[in-house]
Design a protein around this motif. Structure first.
Motif, short mmCIF file in Angstrom:
data_model
loop_
_atom_site.label_atom_id
_atom_site.label_comp_id
_atom_site.label_asym_id
_atom_site.label_seq_id
_atom_site.Cartn_x
_atom_site.Cartn_y
_atom_site.Cartn_z
N UNK A 25 40.20 27.80 74.53
CA UNK A 25 41.31 27.14 73.82
C UNK A 25 42.29 28.19 73.28
N UNK A 26 41.77 29.32 72.84
CA UNK A 26 42.62 30.40 72.32
C UNK A 26 43.51 30.96 73.43
N UNK A 27 42.92 31.21 74.60
CA UNK A 27 43.71 31.71 75.74
C UNK A 27 44.77 30.69 76.16
N UNK A 28 44.41 29.42 76.15
CA UNK A 28 45.34 28.37 76.53
C UNK A 28 46.58 28.38 75.64
N UNK A 29 46.40 28.69 74.37
CA UNK A 29 47.48 28.65 73.39
C UNK A 29 48.13 30.00 73.12
N UNK A 38 53.27 29.11 75.74
CA UNK A 38 51.86 29.31 76.06
C UNK A 38 51.53 28.47 77.29
N UNK A 39 50.36 28.70 77.86
CA UNK A 39 49.91 27.88 79.00
C UNK A 39 49.78 26.42 78.56
N UNK A 40 49.31 26.21 77.34
CA UNK A 40 49.21 24.84 76.80
C UNK A 40 50.58 24.18 76.78
N UNK A 41 51.59 24.91 76.33
CA UNK A 41 52.94 24.36 76.27
C UNK A 41 53.49 24.08 77.67
N UNK A 159 51.84 30.38 85.07
CA UNK A 159 50.52 30.39 84.41
C UNK A 159 49.70 31.58 84.89
N UNK A 160 49.73 31.85 86.18
CA UNK A 160 49.00 33.01 86.73
C UNK A 160 49.51 34.31 86.11
N UNK A 161 50.82 34.42 85.96
CA UNK A 161 51.40 35.61 85.33
C UNK A 161 50.95 35.74 83.88
N UNK A 162 50.96 34.64 83.15
CA UNK A 162 50.54 34.67 81.74
C UNK A 162 49.06 35.04 81.65
N UNK A 163 48.24 34.50 82.54
CA UNK A 163 46.81 34.83 82.51
C UNK A 163 46.61 36.33 82.71
N UNK A 165 48.80 38.65 81.89
CA UNK A 165 49.31 39.30 80.67
C UNK A 165 48.34 39.21 79.51
N UNK A 166 47.65 38.08 79.40
CA UNK A 166 46.70 37.93 78.29
C UNK A 166 45.28 38.33 78.71
#
Length: 170
Positions: A25-29, A38-41, A159-163, A165-166
């Protein structure tokens, strides 16, 4: 509904869920920076777009038939080098979402879409009527359906790019 469109909608949605179900949930946000979603957004935005698409198609079905409509290359929406600002109506909430909540929202918006589409007696009418799309312009109603999965593909890339990055492990 056209079987090919349905297959694309299903495959793209499955790809999206595969990308997010492995997240905490933390990664999602997590936001990669203050100016990014965020990925959630992103997922909430996709839900809002799908719900707005149902409304647009419903409204478009009440319009006169437009015989001289130009077909658009809606696949161009996948190109993320062209920035598209989301209209206010599909801007995501700043809420904290759980992975479970997001998947339920995605499932719910898809059920609403398919339930709505199943009420259309003659789906061929979707190619004969149009409504103005905020990013693409005047768009045939059947192409509004296509833009759902192309739009999701666009955001799966994000989303793949954000994953990355985080630092989400695959």
């Amino acid at each position: 509904m056209n079987q090919l469109i349905n297959d694309h909608l299903c495959k793209t949605r499955n790809d999206l869920v595969e990308e997010i179900k492995v997240l905490s949930d933390t990664q999602l946000n997590a936001k990669p920076d203050a100016n990014s979603w965020s990925i959630a957004q992103i997922c909430h935005h996709l839900v809002l777009v799908e719900e707005s698409t149902v409304k647009a198609i419903a409204w478009g079905l009440k319009q006169e038939v437009n015989k001289q409509m130009e077909r658009k290359n809606v696949q161009l929406i996948v190109d993320r080098t062209k920035k598209i600002t989301a209209p206010k109506i599909v801007e995501p909430a700043d809420d904290f979402f759980t992975v479970k909540q997001i998947i339920e929202l995605l499932d719910d918006s898809r059920k609403k879409l398919t339930t709505f589409l199943n009420t259309i007696e003659d789906p061929t009418i979707l190619a004969e009527k149009s409504v103005k799309h905020p990013a693409i312009g005047e768009l045939a109603l059947d192409q509004w359906l296509e833009q759902i999965y192309f739009h999701e593909q666009r955001h799966i890339g994000q989303i793949k790019e954000i994953k990355a990055l985080i630092k989400v492990e695959h």
